[in-house]
Every structure is written in C-alpha cells, then in structure tokens.
Scaffold this active site. Sequence first.
Site, PDB file in Angstrom:
ATOM      1  N   SER A   1      -1.203   4.282  -2.639  1.00  0.00           N
ATOM      2  CA  SER A   1      -0.631   4.248  -3.991  1.00  0.00           C
ATOM      3  C   SER A   1      -1.020   2.948  -4.671  1.00  0.00           C
ATOM      4  O   SER A   1      -1.149   1.903  -4.014  1.00  0.00           O
ATOM      5  CB  SER A   1       0.895   4.320  -3.928  1.00  0.00           C
ATOM      6  OG  SER A   1       1.452   3.997  -5.192  1.00  0.00           O
TER       7      SER A   1
ATOM      8  N   TYR B   1       8.920   2.295  -1.283  1.00  0.00           N
ATOM      9  CA  TYR B   1       7.669   3.057  -1.453  1.00  0.00           C
ATOM     10  C   TYR B   1       6.462   2.142  -1.247  1.00  0.00           C
ATOM     11  O   TYR B   1       5.512   2.494  -0.542  1.00  0.00           O
ATOM     12  CB  TYR B   1       7.659   3.683  -2.846  1.00  0.00           C
ATOM     13  CG  TYR B   1       6.500   4.617  -3.119  1.00  0.00           C
ATOM     14  CD1 TYR B   1       6.331   5.786  -2.373  1.00  0.00           C
ATOM     15  CD2 TYR B   1       5.588   4.348  -4.133  1.00  0.00           C
ATOM     16  CE1 TYR B   1       5.279   6.656  -2.638  1.00  0.00           C
ATOM     17  CE2 TYR B   1       4.535   5.209  -4.408  1.00  0.00           C
ATOM     18  CZ  TYR B   1       4.386   6.359  -3.658  1.00  0.00           C
ATOM     19  OH  TYR B   1       3.335   7.214  -3.921  1.00  0.00           O
TER      20      TYR B   1
HETATM   21  P1  NDP Z   1       3.647  16.303  -4.869  1.00  0.00           P
HETATM   22  O1  NDP Z   1       5.090  16.024  -4.628  1.00  0.00           O
HETATM   23  O2  NDP Z   1       3.240  16.868  -6.176  1.00  0.00           O
HETATM   24  O3  NDP Z   1       3.090  17.246  -3.682  1.00  0.00           O
HETATM   25  C1  NDP Z   1       3.401  16.860  -2.384  1.00  0.00           C
HETATM   26  C2  NDP Z   1       2.667  17.719  -1.393  1.00  0.00           C
HETATM   27  O4  NDP Z   1       2.966  17.221  -0.094  1.00  0.00           O
HETATM   28  C3  NDP Z   1       3.104  19.168  -1.393  1.00  0.00           C
HETATM   29  O5  NDP Z   1       2.015  19.953  -0.951  1.00  0.00           O
HETATM   30  C4  NDP Z   1       4.239  19.178  -0.373  1.00  0.00           C
HETATM   31  O6  NDP Z   1       4.437  20.422   0.276  1.00  0.00           O
HETATM   32  C5  NDP Z   1       3.709  18.181   0.625  1.00  0.00           C
HETATM   33  N1  NDP Z   1       4.776  17.514   1.343  1.00  0.00           N
HETATM   34  C6  NDP Z   1       5.779  16.745   0.863  1.00  0.00           C
HETATM   35  N2  NDP Z   1       6.585  16.340   1.845  1.00  0.00           N
HETATM   36  C7  NDP Z   1       6.059  16.878   2.982  1.00  0.00           C
HETATM   37  C8  NDP Z   1       6.443  16.840   4.335  1.00  0.00           C
HETATM   38  N3  NDP Z   1       7.549  16.214   4.735  1.00  0.00           N
HETATM   39  N4  NDP Z   1       5.681  17.503   5.237  1.00  0.00           N
HETATM   40  C9  NDP Z   1       4.576  18.182   4.858  1.00  0.00           C
HETATM   41  N5  NDP Z   1       4.172  18.262   3.578  1.00  0.00           N
HETATM   42  C10 NDP Z   1       4.918  17.620   2.666  1.00  0.00           C
HETATM   43  O7  NDP Z   1       2.902  14.909  -4.591  1.00  0.00           O
HETATM   44  P2  NDP Z   1       1.554  14.303  -5.194  1.00  0.00           P
HETATM   45  O8  NDP Z   1       0.473  15.303  -5.145  1.00  0.00           O
HETATM   46  O9  NDP Z   1       1.869  13.623  -6.458  1.00  0.00           O
HETATM   47  O10 NDP Z   1       1.282  13.135  -4.131  1.00  0.00           O
HETATM   48  C11 NDP Z   1       0.342  13.275  -3.066  1.00  0.00           C
HETATM   49  C12 NDP Z   1       0.160  11.899  -2.431  1.00  0.00           C
HETATM   50  O11 NDP Z   1      -0.302  10.986  -3.420  1.00  0.00           O
HETATM   51  C13 NDP Z   1       1.441  11.298  -1.860  1.00  0.00           C
HETATM   52  O12 NDP Z   1       1.134  10.592  -0.679  1.00  0.00           O
HETATM   53  C14 NDP Z   1       1.872  10.314  -2.946  1.00  0.00           C
HETATM   54  O13 NDP Z   1       2.662   9.285  -2.438  1.00  0.00           O
HETATM   55  C15 NDP Z   1       0.531   9.836  -3.451  1.00  0.00           C
HETATM   56  N6  NDP Z   1       0.560   9.271  -4.791  1.00  0.00           N
HETATM   57  C16 NDP Z   1       0.917  10.055  -5.860  1.00  0.00           C
HETATM   58  C17 NDP Z   1       0.911   9.490  -7.133  1.00  0.00           C
HETATM   59  C18 NDP Z   1       1.270  10.249  -8.359  1.00  0.00           C
HETATM   60  O14 NDP Z   1       1.428   9.622  -9.426  1.00  0.00           O
HETATM   61  N7  NDP Z   1       1.410  11.565  -8.316  1.00  0.00           N
HETATM   62  C19 NDP Z   1       0.580   8.082  -7.344  1.00  0.00           C
HETATM   63  C20 NDP Z   1       0.225   7.365  -6.148  1.00  0.00           C
HETATM   64  C21 NDP Z   1       0.221   7.960  -4.928  1.00  0.00           C
HETATM   65  P3  NDP Z   1       5.433  21.573  -0.330  1.00  0.00           P
HETATM   66  O15 NDP Z   1       4.672  22.180  -1.486  1.00  0.00           O
HETATM   67  O16 NDP Z   1       5.604  22.556   0.779  1.00  0.00           O
HETATM   68  O17 NDP Z   1       6.691  20.914  -0.769  1.00  0.00           O
END
Ligand code: NDP
Length: 245
Positions: free
Chosen positions: A140, A154
């Site tokens: 991040s 975070y």
């Molecule tokens: P979303 O919340 O939109 O999507 C999260 C995804 O991860 C979903 O596919 C979800 O599955 C899965 N997930 C969440 N928790 C778990 C778990 N415990 N076990 C397995 N799968 C899990 O997140 P983003 O796409 O925004 O984020 C993706 C990554 O990017 C993360 O690591 C986040 O910290 C990082 N990030 C995001 C930013 C942003 O602005 N969006 C900025 C910086 C970093 P399900 O659909 O089944 O819930």
Amino acid sequence: MTLDGKAALITGGSRGIGEAIAIRLAEDGADVALTYRDRADRAADIVERIKALGRRALAVRADSADPEAPRAAVAGAAAEFGRLDILVNNAGVGVLGPVTELSLEDIDRALDINVRAPFLTAQAAVERLSDGGRIINIGSCMAERIAFPGGSLYATSKTALTGLTKALARELGPRGITVNLIHPGPIDTDMNPADGESAAMQRGFTALGRYGLPSEVAATVAHLAGESGRYISGASIAVDGGFAA
Ligand code: NDP
C-alpha cells in the site's frame, strides 16, 4: 502471449485489484487460480471469464485468516495446473482508526490477513514455484507515506511486506525467482470506492488528482510477471498516482 504455459495463483481474486490481476494474467496467457473468502458467485464468474479466454481457471475458497488456508490454496493450484510459476499475494483488509481505538481483535485480524497469510502463502509456494518464477506482493502507498491519521495498524501491516519481499528476493534469487512489492495508491474498489467518504481527500493527496483503476495495478503485475520483469527483484514499486511523491 508473454505468459503462455505459465500458472498463477492470486489471493483475493474475486473482486477489485485481485480480479483485475486475474483477468490480466489470463489475457497474457496464464492459467489462473484465485482465492476468495465470501463471494463464491463473483469467483465463479471470474473463472468463467478466464475460461472464455481459453485458459484454465480455478477458484479456491480460502480465508487468509486461517493459517491452514495458504498451504491448501497453493496445493490446489499446483495440482490443478501441474505447476506454479506466479504467486500474487493480493488479499488484504483495510483496518483503520485512531491507535487508541484499535482492539486486540483488530490487530490480530490485520496482521493475520495482511502479514501472516502472505508469509505462509509464499512459504508454501517456494517449494512448488518453478525456477524463474515470480512472487508479487500487494502492499500500500501507506507503507511509503502516511498522509492522514488513522493508519497505524494498516501501515504497520503493509510495511512488513517490505521485509518479506527483500528477504525472499535474496533467498530465491539463486533460482531466478524474483520477488517484488507493489504499493497501490487509492484504487477504485469496494474497499476504497472513488465516491466514498474520504475519496476527495485521498484524491487530493495524489499528484495526478484522481483514483487509479484496478487494471492500472494489474498492468504493473503483468510487467513484473512477464519476461520484461526478469531483472527486477526486491523492489517496491508505487502505482499510486504520485501519492508518495
Ligand atoms: P477489495 O476489498 O475490493 O477486495 C478484496 C479481495 O480480497 C476480495 O476478492 C475478497 O474476497 C478477498 N479477501 C478479503 N479478505 C480475505 C480473506 N480473509 N481471505 C481470502 N480472501 C479475502 O480490496 P482491493 O481490491 O481494494 O484490495 C486488494 C489489495 O490491495 C489489498 O491487499 C489492499 O490492502 C491493497 N490496497 C488497496 C488499495 C485501494 O485503494 N483499493 C490501496 C492500497 C492497497 P471476497 O470477494 O470473497 O470477499
């Protein structure tokens, strides 16, 4: 296609950035396994989209909070495709709030999902990854710049991935495996919607003055995963619209 014949595992591939990575790597030629926690419907839909591209695909229900899940996910992907070339540690949770208000449960959850799970998944993948393979961690921009209060937990969790990335790059380099870390800025997903409460503030912290698209993060993953990325290892790469500038 640059990834023809390769097999990839993407954690958290059912929505957001992980979904975009899954589709992009499949477009580039890879077979793709993705994990999810709750959204079986979304995961199944993405599997169908990948198959429509002519690739093999697999969705594995694997809660990253469960310490047994990473090994099962890696084994499932390797068994389905007969190989594993690319691991993308993408699943993560954003746990934000004033430091005094974070509970032990919050701390455990963030560290379990954002730190322990990428560690365990990489650990399980190491023995299965082909020589010349790739590990790409999703961190991040808050590991690089804390632009507003409430990010202690975070940022702590995402900063830990720098150590994991660099140490694994050293350890796996002799096998030609590269290990890198991408720091996304504000990306329009369910976690951080571009019309959310704090969106205007976050947009203002970027140099480009806008949210990024999941596909813009996926493009960098594709670069690192392909031949073009073969001399990049141990690096932290910002895809953040200048958030950390
Ligand atoms: P979303 O919340 O939109 O999507 C999260 C995804 O991860 C979903 O596919 C979800 O599955 C899965 N997930 C969440 N928790 C778990 C778990 N415990 N076990 C397995 N799968 C899990 O997140 P983003 O796409 O925004 O984020 C993706 C990554 O990017 C993360 O690591 C986040 O910290 C990082 N990030 C995001 C930013 C942003 O602005 N969006 C900025 C910086 C970093 P399900 O659909 O089944 O819930």
